[in-house]
Design an enzyme around this catalytic site. Structure first.
Site, PDB file in Angstrom:
ATOM      1  N   GLY A 253       0.830  -1.313   0.017  1.00 52.15           N
ATOM      2  CA  GLY A 253      -0.132  -0.045  -0.013  1.00 52.15           C
ATOM      3  C   GLY A 253       0.862   1.297  -0.118  1.00 52.15           C
ATOM      4  O   GLY A 253       2.055   1.289   0.169  1.00 52.15           O
ATOM      5  N   ILE A 255       1.058   3.855   2.168  1.00 52.14           N
ATOM      6  CA  ILE A 255       1.625   4.409   3.435  1.00 52.14           C
ATOM      7  C   ILE A 255       2.909   3.403   3.771  1.00 52.14           C
ATOM      8  O   ILE A 255       4.060   4.047   3.914  1.00 52.14           O
ATOM      9  CB  ILE A 255       0.739   4.100   4.685  1.00 52.14           C
ATOM     10  N   GLU A 274       6.044 -10.555   5.898  1.00 52.45           N
ATOM     11  CA  GLU A 274       5.464 -11.497   5.316  1.00 52.45           C
ATOM     12  C   GLU A 274       5.271 -11.090   3.912  1.00 52.45           C
ATOM     13  O   GLU A 274       5.267 -12.244   2.945  1.00 52.45           O
ATOM     14  CB  GLU A 274       3.986 -11.909   5.876  1.00 52.45           C
ATOM     15  N   GLY A 372      -1.477 -10.787   8.714  1.00 53.20           N
ATOM     16  CA  GLY A 372      -0.044 -10.895   9.572  1.00 53.20           C
ATOM     17  C   GLY A 372      -0.270  -9.728  10.545  1.00 53.20           C
ATOM     18  O   GLY A 372       0.837  -9.729  11.395  1.00 53.20           O
TER      19      GLY A 372
END
Length: 472
Positions: A253, A255, A274, A372
């Site tokens: 994403g 951010i 992950e 996760g």
């Protein structure tokens, strides 16, 4: 040998895909993907031919993320329609592509079961034509090992074999290896565009029952710039919460990408995540990511699946600097906590005034999954060196201007990360440190990082909820 043959003929799941007539040595029984078997897969002329092994009442596992076998998935839908199949369960993590098997007109044939939900199946789940399984990412392999989910057929996407016959699962190891060990039949699409990765990604081609050769690009995400809000959040995290020598976990994403873009003056960073995306590539090339301070997998980036642009796929291809490992190892709290200054950066849909985090649903509507987040939030908090930082990052408002810092979560919204798990919450307006804070102190800290236009209403709501005014 007679005993082994009888077990094969009765269809024991871990043995059934090795035909009794092909047994040539004692080791041919092994379901271990890296163990060569004395057998050859059937090479099919088309994806449609390759999926003819799928019958009514089958459970079909589909590899996900950038490794989604789009040709096989499309052929599966066509096969089901043409042959009037019924009651086929398709289980998977996040997948890419249109997922045509989830269309309403195919609901009598297929039903999706998501362990982490992508946008291509949300409508089916919302309309009752698909299922969502709440589960921690690190526990998904246990569904297969404990035979809660028993695939009849696995559809996967691999790199071409090397001189020894070994293919690679490429961009998606996660729960795939566990599913393969317990699948009766394995169907592979072999693609030279799939990066060859190492670690738990290797699988010998003799484990495939059917394969089809393709040559198509992988699905891609990212490559777009961050917004002003996302850039500000990234800068706040990079400048205040990420230390030199830290080990990073981040999701996909804008951010996480914004955080990575702001780390170019950091040194000796490590990656144990992950998944990761394009932002890591530049940090490696600039010498910011060395993995030099890690005490496990020292000098290596550890991941389990990934999706990004071609830049990322070129970076991981045949690169021993990258270790792609099973998700029940990568996301195990006891493993995560061994990393120095473990800094976990995760997003959220909303955070209430006590610190409860909703990440998988918008009200009652399921949006994604547990993923996760809890694995890494807890792993960072339990860091062996006591220097871990669990971070939740989100814009202060939605695209419609609603506050993401809420007095209470929306009715029906699921709490993924509890208020006791949360240490740091970051918006473009600042950082709220919640660990060890009382409910009214938490409310005060979170109101300070809410959008200014919502703060007065949040203060009133906090007083009604806590029967006292928030304090610093």
């Amino acid at each position: 040998m007679a005993s082994l043959t009888s077990r094969l003929m009765t269809g024991a799941p871990k043995l059934a895909r090795v035909a009794a007539s092909r047994i040539a040595n004692f080791h041919s029984y092994s379901p271990e993907p890296s163990q060569p078997l004395n057998r050859e897969p059937k090479i099919c002329s088309s994806a449609l031919e390759a999926v003819q092994c799928v019958k009514s009442d089958s459970v079909v596992f589909v590899q996900g993320a950038a490794a989604t076998p789009l040709e096989l998935v499309g052929a599966l839908t066509e096969h089901g329609v043409k042959n009037n199949l019924k009651n086929i369960e398709v289980c998977h993590m996040h997948t890419e592509g249109p997922a045509l098997y989830c269309n309403p007109e195919h609901s009598h044939i297929f039903r999706s079961k998501s362990f982490f939900m992508g946008g291509n199946v949300r409508k089916a789940v919302a309309e009752g034509r698909g299922d969502s399984v709440p589960i921690f990412l690190h526990e998904i392999p246990y569904l297969f090992h404990r035979k809660i989910v028993q695939p009849d057929v696995a559809l996967i996407h691999v790199s071409p074999p090397d001189q020894h016959g070994y293919c690679s699962l490429g961009t998606s190891v996660d729960c795939v290896r566990a599913a393969l060990v317990h699948s009766k039949v394995i169907v592979a699409q072999v693609n030279p565009k799939m990066p060859r990765t190492f670690g738990d990604a290797i699988i010998h081609q003799s484990h495939f029952d059917y394969l089809v050769n393709i040559d198509t690009p992988l699905p891609q995400h990212g490559g777009k710039g961050s917004s002003e809000v996302e850039t500000k959040i990234g800068q706040l995290i990079a400048e205040n919460l990420v230390d030199d020598g830290a080990t990073l976990q981040m999701g996909i994403g804008n951010i996480p990408d914004a955080v990575l873009s702001a780390l170019h003056n950091h040194k000796d960073l490590g990656i144990h995540s992950e998944m990761f995306a394009d932002g890591v590539v530049d940090l490696v090339k600039n010498g910011c990511v060395t993995n030099n301070k890690k005490v496990i997998h020292k000098g290596r980036i550890v991941g389990s699946f990934l999706i990004g642009t071609q830049k990322l796929y070129d970076f991981v291809d045949n690169n021993p600097f990258i270790e792609m490992l099973e998700i029940n190892y990568v996301n195990k709290v006891g493993v995560i906590s061994q990393n120095p200054k473990m800094t976990a950066i995760n997003s959220a849909i909303e955070v209430d005034l006590t610190g409860q985090v909703c990440s998988d649903s918008i009200g009652t509507r399921m949006y994604s999954g547990f993923g996760g987040q809890v694995d890494f939030i807890r792993g960072a908090a339990e860091g062996f060196d006591g220097k871990g930082k669990p971070i939740i990052a989100l814009p202060s408002t939605t695209n419609k201007g609603e506050s993401k810092i809420s007095a209470v979560t929306k009715p029906g919204a699921g709490i993924v990360t509890t208020r006791a798990h949360v240490h740091y919450v970051v918006t473009e307006y600042g950082i709220a440190h919640l660990f060890g804070k009382s409910l009214r102190q938490r409310a005060y800290a979170l109101i300070q990082i809410a959008h200014p236009k919502h703060r007065e209403a949040l203060e009133k709501a906090a007083f009604e909820r806590l029967k006292t005014m928030p304090v610093s």
